[in-house]
Design an enzyme around this catalytic site. Structure first.
Site, short mmCIF file in Angstrom:
data_model
loop_
_atom_site.label_atom_id
_atom_site.label_comp_id
_atom_site.label_asym_id
_atom_site.label_seq_id
_atom_site.Cartn_x
_atom_site.Cartn_y
_atom_site.Cartn_z
N CYS A 30 0.87 0.62 2.53
CA CYS A 30 0.45 1.76 3.32
C CYS A 30 -0.72 1.59 3.85
O CYS A 30 -1.80 1.91 2.90
CB CYS A 30 0.77 3.00 2.30
SG CYS A 30 0.38 4.60 3.13
N CYS A 33 -2.87 4.75 3.27
CA CYS A 33 -3.37 5.12 1.83
C CYS A 33 -4.65 4.00 1.50
O CYS A 33 -5.63 4.56 0.80
CB CYS A 33 -2.19 4.55 0.98
SG CYS A 33 -0.49 5.53 1.34
#
Lengths: 105, 309
Positions: A30, A33
């Site tokens: 991700c 993230c």
């Protein structure tokens, strides 16, 4: 940030009554993230002693994430006295995270 | 840190990074602002096969990480800050972020675009609970589950094919009578046993308890409605430019795409726009990179004409 998982979640989050707990759901895949992570670590320093910071690697613990109703990254949940009080997901910015913390201090 | 930068670039997708490379090589003092992840939308795409030269293992995260490295090597500085407002009116431009105020001789707007929310019932309620706009972020959660992808364009098929590595089945739904994706992606989808394609059909509603459980499909021809059990809904149907901050400051069309000339100049002197945020007909990594290069070179020229020492 404490590494959280199905084994220690109860103790570290559910049984934490002295301060709110911010839980960061992330994974290496991700990109959003990964971009947020250094800033979240800065926030951790800023709120030291006031908020506990933990993270769950969704790639390692997918089923556990499901059980917490998390199916998207990045997701940040805030727990107070063991109960989830707020959550932000997808369009997450560091400002939104801090806002959520301040609302629940 | 200089008090006055040569070039302030807003957005670090392929357009902004390419502008950073060219500005850096022109020895312009350059900052690149990005509120999300460096690399923009391209960094969230696994298969980036159509960018020239991206032959071996062409993933979006890898290629955009190299673009970043390249821009930094030539001196552009990345700022992971959120731009809150801009003042483009004077000769000296101002960019105000969540961390400070920066002044520059030129500004390159490269904020990109994002996938639109459809606004159908259940979409907002289940965002993060089965509704997603990022396959690379969320594919893991849908391992062995059934998902639907809304949108039969390049993004829909590209991301749908990526999801087949994880999911039990991937149904791609397109509202128009035919898919719009490039032929090679259509061939791959047709040959993938996990992919099912439904055209001329809209997703009308997303339903579930705590998490997504099903969607209601509507056939656009007959009006017939059917239920389809799925645990995931990925939305890749249409884009909108991320230009809200610049409304009223530079000329745009009705949808919010910025008007530029062939030098990427907006109607405001010293302000340029590049990439998906501008009016153009092909929004791809390769055209974004081309825009960025042109904007940076035009910015360099503007500085030499207007800021003679």
């Amino acid at each position: 940030m404490i590494e959280l998982n199905a084994q220690n979640f109860e103790q570290e989050v559910k049984n934490e009554t002295s301060m709110p707990v911010l839980v960061d759901f992330w994974s290496e895949k991700c990109e959003k993230c990964m971009a947020l992570m250094p800033e979240v670590e800065e926030l951790e320093k800023k709120y030291e002693g006031k908020v506990k910071f933990g993270k769950i690697d969704a790639q390692k613990d997918r089923r556990f994430c499901w059980s917490l109703k998390v199916m998207s990254l990045p997701t940040f949940q805030l727990y107070k006295n063991g109960e989830k009080v707020e959550e932000i997901t997808q369009d997450v910015t560091i400002d939104k995270i801090e806002e959520m913390i301040n609302k629940n201090l | 840190m200089p008090d006055l930068y040569d070039c302030l670039i807003i957005g670090a997708g392929p357009a902004g990074l390419s502008a950073g490379i060219y500005a850096g090589r022109a020895r312009l003092n350059t900052l690149v602002f990005e509120k999300k992840q460096i690399g923009g939308q391209a960094s969230l795409t696994w298969g980036l096969e159509n960018y020239p030269g991206s032959v071996e293992d062409p993933t979006g995260p890898k290629i955009t990480a190299r673009m970043r490295e390249q821009a930094e090597a030539f001196g552009a500085i990345m700022k992971h800050e959120e731009v809150k407002s801009v003042d483009l009116s004077g000769k000296i431009k101002k960019v105000i972020t969540n961390k400070g105020t920066y002044e520059g001789k030129t500004v390159i707007l490269a904020p990109g675009a994002s996938h639109i929310r459809l606004g159908i019932p259940g979409e907002e309620e289940f965002t993060g609970k089965g509704v997603s706009y990022c396959a690379t972020c969320d594919a893991d959660f849908f391992t062995d589950l059934d998902v639907i992808v809304i949108g039969g364009g390049d993004s829909g098929l590209q991301e749908g094919l990526y999801l087949t590595k994880y999911c039990n089945s991937v149904t791609i739904v397109e509202m128009l009578p035919e898919l719009r994706a490039s032929k090679i992606l259509q061939e791959r989808a047709a040959n993938n046993p996990k992919v099912k394609i439904i055209t001329h059909t809209a997703v009308e509603k997303i339903e579930g308890q705590d998490l997504v459980e099903k969607v209601i499909l509507k056939n656009m021809e007959t009006g017939e409605r059917t239920e389809m059990p799925v645990q995931g809904v990925f939305v890749f149907a249409g884009m909108k430019p991320d230009t809200d901050l610049f409304k009223g400051l530079v000329d745009m069309d009705q949808k919010g795409y910025i008007k530029v000339d062939e030098y990427m100049r907006t109607n405001v002197p010293g302000v340029f726009a590049a990439g998906d945020c501008r009016i153009k007909w092909l929004r791809q990594v390769v055209t974004a990179a081309a825009d960025g290069a042109q904007a940076a070179v035009a910015a360099e020229q503007y500085i030499s004409e207007n800021f003679a020492e």
